[in-house]
Scaffold this motif. Structure first.
Motif, PDB file in Angstrom:
ATOM      1  N   ALA A   1      -4.126  -3.653  -2.598  1.00 34.23           N
ATOM      2  CA  ALA A   1      -6.512  -3.964  -2.900  1.00 34.23           C
ATOM      3  C   ALA A   1      -6.742  -3.339  -3.886  1.00 34.23           C
ATOM      4  O   ALA A   1      -5.632  -2.393  -4.240  1.00 34.23           O
TER       5      ALA A   1
ATOM      6  N   ASN B   1      -8.477  -1.111  -4.779  1.00 38.79           N
ATOM      7  CA  ASN B   1      -9.147   0.024  -4.113  1.00 38.79           C
ATOM      8  C   ASN B   1      -9.679   0.763  -5.243  1.00 38.79           C
ATOM      9  O   ASN B   1     -10.961   1.506  -4.471  1.00 38.79           O
TER      10      ASN B   1
ATOM     11  N   ASP C   1       0.642  -1.237  -0.052  1.00 38.71           N
ATOM     12  CA  ASP C   1       0.013   0.049   0.006  1.00 38.71           C
ATOM     13  C   ASP C   1       1.015   1.190   0.246  1.00 38.71           C
ATOM     14  O   ASP C   1       0.537   1.698   1.018  1.00 38.71           O
TER      15      ASP C   1
ATOM     16  N   ASP D   1     -11.536  -0.686   4.643  1.00 36.59           N
ATOM     17  CA  ASP D   1     -10.016  -1.792   5.290  1.00 36.59           C
ATOM     18  C   ASP D   1     -10.887  -3.074   5.637  1.00 36.59           C
ATOM     19  O   ASP D   1      -9.759  -4.242   5.800  1.00 36.59           O
TER      20      ASP D   1
ATOM     21  N   THR E   1     -10.959  -6.674  -3.246  1.00 39.36           N
ATOM     22  CA  THR E   1     -11.238  -5.727  -1.704  1.00 39.36           C
ATOM     23  C   THR E   1     -13.105  -6.473  -1.506  1.00 39.36           C
ATOM     24  O   THR E   1     -13.185  -7.555  -2.711  1.00 39.36           O
TER      25      THR E   1
ATOM     26  N   GLN F   1     -10.054  -5.053   3.508  1.00 39.65           N
ATOM     27  CA  GLN F   1      -9.088  -5.578   2.181  1.00 39.65           C
ATOM     28  C   GLN F   1      -8.912  -6.480   2.350  1.00 39.65           C
ATOM     29  O   GLN F   1      -8.572  -7.077   3.868  1.00 39.65           O
TER      30      GLN F   1
END
Length: 344
Positions: free
Chosen positions: A168, A170, A154, A283, A331, A300
């Motif tokens: 992930a 996002n 990340d 998250d 995700t 995630q």
């Protein structure tokens, strides 16, 4: 020109004779020093690789258990602890030792960072995992020049092209969060994000924007506020949104910590969640499960991201060819108690 060895081992003096440079210059390249011309560095590195040269640290690594260094900005968050558990789980399976360090205490200067990278070589580290660090490209390259495998989880800033990153989906997660709120009937949806320049924050924001535009819903810039990924910012962000003539009926928070701050300030102001305000985090940490009300959040696969990062570092350390320098895990939106249709 033939390469002369001593006792079956390639010497730096032999590399110097082969490449036509001085032995001190070869030593500088081996140690990753900055004061070597790029063409000279490339020529020496090629000769070292052809000769199968190994530094003392690399020879120690081959002789014993691998040690991977993991650098965190901090480990005082649910996010960091979940990622770390994934790293440790895979380390136990692979027979690898893990050493923790903190990027926030790392010297920022080029020479200091070079010394840190050289220490890793001298101590035989197999590689480096950096978690959500703001290490710039030049800083990461201090490790890459010494052929230390590096994986960033990340990253706040896009890493160099030859540095592997793990994250992930996002953008897809941001879109799923906004679509959930739109499906409930919300039309004024705010985004409280992290640092404006952070790569993961931008992806989540663009996913949110894509969902709104696909429904033909406009939004003003006043509904998008950037700050940091801490709970205090959720408090500040909600306070700012409530000063609007028409406050939003729903908020998509850039992470669970921001969402918890929103919950805290909403409770202080007597705003009910989700009756008066719907809220989605990002998250999927234990913060989302333990909050009151339980937080709808885009989860995630943090544990799997830690495992993937360590697995990728070890593959690089073994000299394996990677299919991609970017690993993205899926995700999943987890709907809990903090979202509902807007009040009529």
């Amino acid at each position: 020109m033939t390469l002369t060895t001593t006792g079956g081992k390639t010497t730096l003096a032999a590399i110097a004779r082969l490449t036509g440079v001085s032995a001190p210059t070869v030593s500088k390249v081996v140690n990753g020093r900055e004061d070597v011309a790029p063409q000279t560095r490339a020529k020496v590195l090629a000769a070292l690789e052809d000769a199968g040269y190994q530094s003392p640290g690399q020879r120690r690594t081959a002789a014993g258990p691998s040690v991977v260094e993991v650098a965190f900005d901090s480990v005082n968050s649910n996010y960091s602890l979940t990622v770390l558990n994934g790293i440790l789980d895979y380390a136990a399976e692979a027979g690898v030792e893990v050493m923790l360090s903190a990027t926030q205490h790392a010297p920022a200067g080029g020479h200091d960072l070079s010394r840190r990278a050289q220490r890793m070589v001298d101590e035989g580290r197999a590689g480096l995992i950096v978690v959500t660090s703001a290490f710039a490209e030049a800083q990461l390259m201090a490790f890459r020049r010494r052929q230390i495998p590096v994986v960033v989880i990340d990253p706040l800033n896009p890493p160099p092209g030859d540095v592997v990153s793990v994250g992930a989906t996002n953008w897809a997660g941001g879109r799923a969060a906004a679509e959930h709120l739109l499906d409930l009937g919300h039309r004024r949806i705010a985004y409280l994000g992290g640092p404006k320049s952070a790569e993961c924050n931008q992806a989540r924001l663009h996913g949110y924007m894509s969902a709104l535009m696909s429904r033909g819903i406009g939004f003003g810039p006043e509904l998008v506020i950037h700050g940091n990924f801490r709970a205090e910012y959720g408090v500040e962000g909600l306070s700012a949104l409530l000063t609007m003539p028409e406050p939003p009926t729903a908020i998509f928070a850039g992470n669970d910590a921001i969402a918890v701050g929103v919950l805290r300030e909403a409770r202080r102001r007597g705003i009910r969640v989700p009756e008066d305000l719907s809220l989605v985090g990002f998250d999927g940490t234990t913060l989302a499960e333990d909050s009151v009300p339980a937080l709808t959040s885009v989860a995630q696969p943090l544990h799997d991201m830690g495992r993937a990062a360590l697995r990728t570092v070890l593959r690089q350390a073994r000299g394996e060819q990677l299919d991609s320098h970017r690993v993205e895990l899926a995700t999943q939106l987890v709907i809990r108690e903090s979202t509902a249709p807007p009040a009529r």
